[in-house]
Scaffold this motif. Structure first.
Motif, PDB file in Angstrom:
ATOM      1  N   LEU A  88       0.832  -1.202   0.000  1.00  9.15           N
ATOM      2  CA  LEU A  88       0.000   0.000   0.000  1.00  9.15           C
ATOM      3  C   LEU A  88       0.870   1.257   0.000  1.00  9.15           C
ATOM      4  O   LEU A  88       0.597   2.210  -0.734  1.00  9.15           O
ATOM      5  N   TYR A  89       1.920   1.235   0.791  1.00 13.12           N
ATOM      6  CA  TYR A  89       2.841   2.373   0.829  1.00 13.12           C
ATOM      7  C   TYR A  89       3.453   2.600  -0.555  1.00 13.12           C
ATOM      8  O   TYR A  89       3.428   3.703  -1.089  1.00 13.12           O
ATOM      9  N   GLY A  90       3.974   1.538  -1.156  1.00 12.20           N
ATOM     10  CA  GLY A  90       4.605   1.662  -2.470  1.00 12.20           C
ATOM     11  C   GLY A  90       3.639   2.077  -3.561  1.00 12.20           C
ATOM     12  O   GLY A  90       4.001   2.820  -4.472  1.00 12.20           O
ATOM     13  N   ALA A  91       2.392   1.640  -3.461  1.00 12.67           N
ATOM     14  CA  ALA A  91       1.393   1.947  -4.488  1.00 12.67           C
ATOM     15  C   ALA A  91       0.889   3.383  -4.410  1.00 12.67           C
ATOM     16  O   ALA A  91       0.268   3.869  -5.348  1.00 12.67           O
ATOM     17  N   THR A  92       1.168   4.071  -3.302  1.00  9.39           N
ATOM     18  CA  THR A  92       0.648   5.430  -3.129  1.00  9.39           C
ATOM     19  C   THR A  92       1.745   6.488  -3.070  1.00  9.39           C
ATOM     20  O   THR A  92       1.484   7.629  -2.699  1.00  9.39           O
ATOM     21  N   VAL A  93       2.958   6.129  -3.460  1.00  4.39           N
ATOM     22  CA  VAL A  93       4.064   7.098  -3.468  1.00  4.39           C
ATOM     23  C   VAL A  93       3.943   7.999  -4.689  1.00  4.39           C
ATOM     24  O   VAL A  93       3.641   7.546  -5.793  1.00  4.39           O
TER      25      VAL A  93
END
Length: 177
Positions: A88-93
């Motif tokens: 989720l973190y990587g997908a929203t950077v």
């Protein structure tokens, strides 16, 4: 600060999407599922210019390939984190949240959970600003060229806010060429 910037960039993007024929729900879903400012500016501009779908997909994919570098750079901070949260973190950077979160991570007092919250709040603001742009676009007549210039203008602001060092001048000259 990211959220404030996204209001001023998201509204013109929503205006462009509305002029390309998208409604508020479509723009919200695009912003929530695709979440790429540069890509979201490219899609309606290329659509309005009559570009084929394959060219739009290829162009947006190329522009967003930088996200691979962000992910590689940030992966070192995700080693002790659940895979679902890391995903989720990587997908929203985004460009902006990458800079803010990287600075915080390097200070050593930051977590993937906190970084993901920065990303999700920023994404929510972006999506809502895009929807506001669609609503305003249905109420007002805004020239497409004016809305299209919003993304260019932010890069110009960033350029002119830099120190006039030799390396910055060389980078700007190379970009112009």
């Amino acid at each position: 600060p990211i959220m404030i910037g996204y209001i001023f960039l998201g509204v013109p993007c929503g205006l462009l999407c509305q002029q390309a024929g998208m409604d508020a729900l479509q723009v919200f879903l695009l912003s929530a599922l695709f979440y790429s400012g540069a890509g979201q500016y490219m899609i309606p501009n290329m659509w309005l210019a009559g570009s084929p779908l394959s060219a739009i997909i290829a162009s947006v994919t190329l522009v967003n390939s930088r996200q691979l570098l962000y992910g590689a750079s940030l992966s070192r901070f995700c080693s002790n984190t659940k895979k679902s949260l890391s995903f989720l973190y990587g997908a929203t950077v985004t460009d902006e949240s990458f800079a803010v979160n990287l600075a915080k991570f390097e200070l050593g007092n930051w977590s993937v959970k906190a970084a993901t919250m920065v990303n999700l709040f920023s994404q929510s603001c972006w999506a809502l600003a895009n929807v506001l742009g669609v609503i305003l676009g249905s109420l007002l007549t805004v020239p497409t060229a004016l809305a299209s210039f919003a993304m260019t203008s932010i890069f110009l602001c960033l350029l002119f806010s830099q120190k006039g060092t030799l390396s910055n001048i060389a980078a700007a000259g190379f970009a112009v060429i």
